[in-house]
Write a protein that holds these residues in place. Structure first.
Motif, PDB file in Angstrom:
ATOM      1  N   CYS A  24      12.245  41.266 -14.588  1.00 58.35           N
ATOM      2  CA  CYS A  24      13.353  40.637 -13.821  1.00 58.35           C
ATOM      3  C   CYS A  24      12.537  39.202 -13.132  1.00 58.35           C
ATOM      4  N   VAL A  28      12.888  35.123 -13.512  1.00 55.98           N
ATOM      5  CA  VAL A  28      12.823  34.098 -12.676  1.00 55.98           C
ATOM      6  C   VAL A  28      12.169  32.820 -13.235  1.00 55.98           C
ATOM      7  N   SER A  29      10.446  33.642 -13.554  1.00 60.37           N
ATOM      8  CA  SER A  29      10.002  32.559 -14.114  1.00 60.37           C
ATOM      9  C   SER A  29       9.873  31.726 -15.109  1.00 60.37           C
ATOM     10  N   TRP A 111      10.894  38.807  -5.407  1.00 61.05           N
ATOM     11  CA  TRP A 111      11.909  37.401  -4.638  1.00 61.05           C
ATOM     12  C   TRP A 111       9.811  37.232  -3.089  1.00 61.05           C
ATOM     13  N   PRO A 128      15.819  33.123  -5.773  1.00 63.20           N
ATOM     14  CA  PRO A 128      15.004  32.163  -7.057  1.00 63.20           C
ATOM     15  C   PRO A 128      15.796  33.025  -8.196  1.00 63.20           C
ATOM     16  N   PHE A 129      16.913  32.091  -8.765  1.00 56.70           N
ATOM     17  CA  PHE A 129      18.064  32.608 -10.005  1.00 56.70           C
ATOM     18  C   PHE A 129      18.048  34.392  -9.490  1.00 56.70           C
ATOM     19  N   LEU A 131      16.930  36.111  -8.439  1.00 56.44           N
ATOM     20  CA  LEU A 131      16.291  37.968  -9.192  1.00 56.44           C
ATOM     21  C   LEU A 131      16.468  38.325 -10.205  1.00 56.44           C
ATOM     22  N   GLY A 132      17.743  37.629 -11.712  1.00 48.27           N
ATOM     23  CA  GLY A 132      17.881  38.855 -12.581  1.00 48.27           C
ATOM     24  C   GLY A 132      18.218  39.201 -12.663  1.00 48.27           C
TER      25      GLY A 132
END
Length: 277
Positions: A24, A28-29, A111, A128-129, A131-132
């Motif tokens: 995940c 995100v990255s 997170w 962010p996003f 967390l997948g």
């Protein structure tokens, strides 16, 4: 709790935490880097990066804990092995609970590590996003989502059974590589449609953390991620058990009995031949 079981649960906890963090975290990255660089990312780049992270991640982690717990790292794998008698019910239940808790912890770590202000500004302070988190593509019928998750998990558990469980496997110590490749392949196919669950704990971790953060995620089809993997895994395990599983050779205790029975049968045949003569 037996010491041996506690070590197994600890191994599953660490591995699942790292699996969610790596997989995940990459999801995100690989999107965050485009935000940081003010660039338009490519969907294919995200697909490949995330697939590789989950596939290589499961392979690496299976190698690390297989000697301790068997390296399940997936409730669908655990319940499938329970179905064919490779693990007892109490241990399986403990594994599953541990895997779900660890997945939530892993998502929380993602997170915590990626709470960048730039991402907060672009996503209204949401994780962010997400967390997948897995969601079903809007235009995909839920029946198709269920089926594709069944197929992806079937591929994974089939590979586990044929390489790591089967007594006739030629994989030996490289079974985790084959299993990792099956996860990689499943992600390459499933990500555009469901995000690729095939692991109820992996889906649960980001889902529960995002909900606890006060965000709403797509509820349509959420049940797919907590039913289809168990169905697909169970079908793969039963297919292995009743079609491809070879009878086990006699154990050391059974061998003397088997030899004596064969000698007795040979003696009886000899006596019959003498009587006929």
């Amino acid at each position: 709790m037996p010491v041996d079981l506690s070590r197994k649960l600890a191994a599953e906890f660490v591995a699942m935490t790292l699996f969610v963090f790596v997989g995940c975290g990459t999801a995100v990255s690989s999107q965050a880097i485009d935000v940081f660089n003010n660039a338009e990312g490519t969907s294919s780049g995200f697909l490949i990066a995330t697939s590789l992270a989950f596939g290589i991640g499961i392979s690496v982690l299976a190698y690390t804990i297989a000697p301790v717990s068997g390296g399940h790292i997936n409730p669908a794998v655990t319940t499938s092995l329970l179905l064919i008698g490779e693990i007892d019910a109490f241990t399986a239940a403990a594994y599953v609970v541990t895997q779900f808790v660890a997945a939530a912890f892993g998502a929380a770590l993602v997170w915590g590590c990626m709470a960048d202000q730039t991402l907060k500004d672009t996503q209204d302070d949401a994780p962010p996003f997400l967390l997948g988190s897995n969601t079903v593509t809007a235009d995909l019928p839920l029946g198709s989502a269920f089926l594709i998750e069944v197929m992806g998990t079937f591929l994974l558990v089939w590979t586990v059974c044929m390489t790591a469980v089967s007594k006739n496997s030629i994989a030996a110590n490289i079974a985790p590589i084959a299993i990792g490749w099956s996860v990689l392949l499943a992600h390459l196919v499933l990500i555009p449609y469901t995000g690729c669950g095939i692991n109820p704990a992996r889906s649960f971790g980001p889902h529960i953390v995002v909900v606890m953060a006060g965000e709403k995620i797509g509820l349509a089809g959420w049940w797919v991620y907590y039913t289809a993997p168990f169905v697909g895994g169970g079908l793969a395990a039963l297919c292995y058990k009743f079609i491809f599983c070879e009878p086990e050779e006699a154990t050391e205790e059974e061998q003397p009995k088997q030899v004596n029975a064969e000698k007795k049968e040979a003696a009886m045949d000899s006596e019959e031949c003498e009587a006929d003569a």
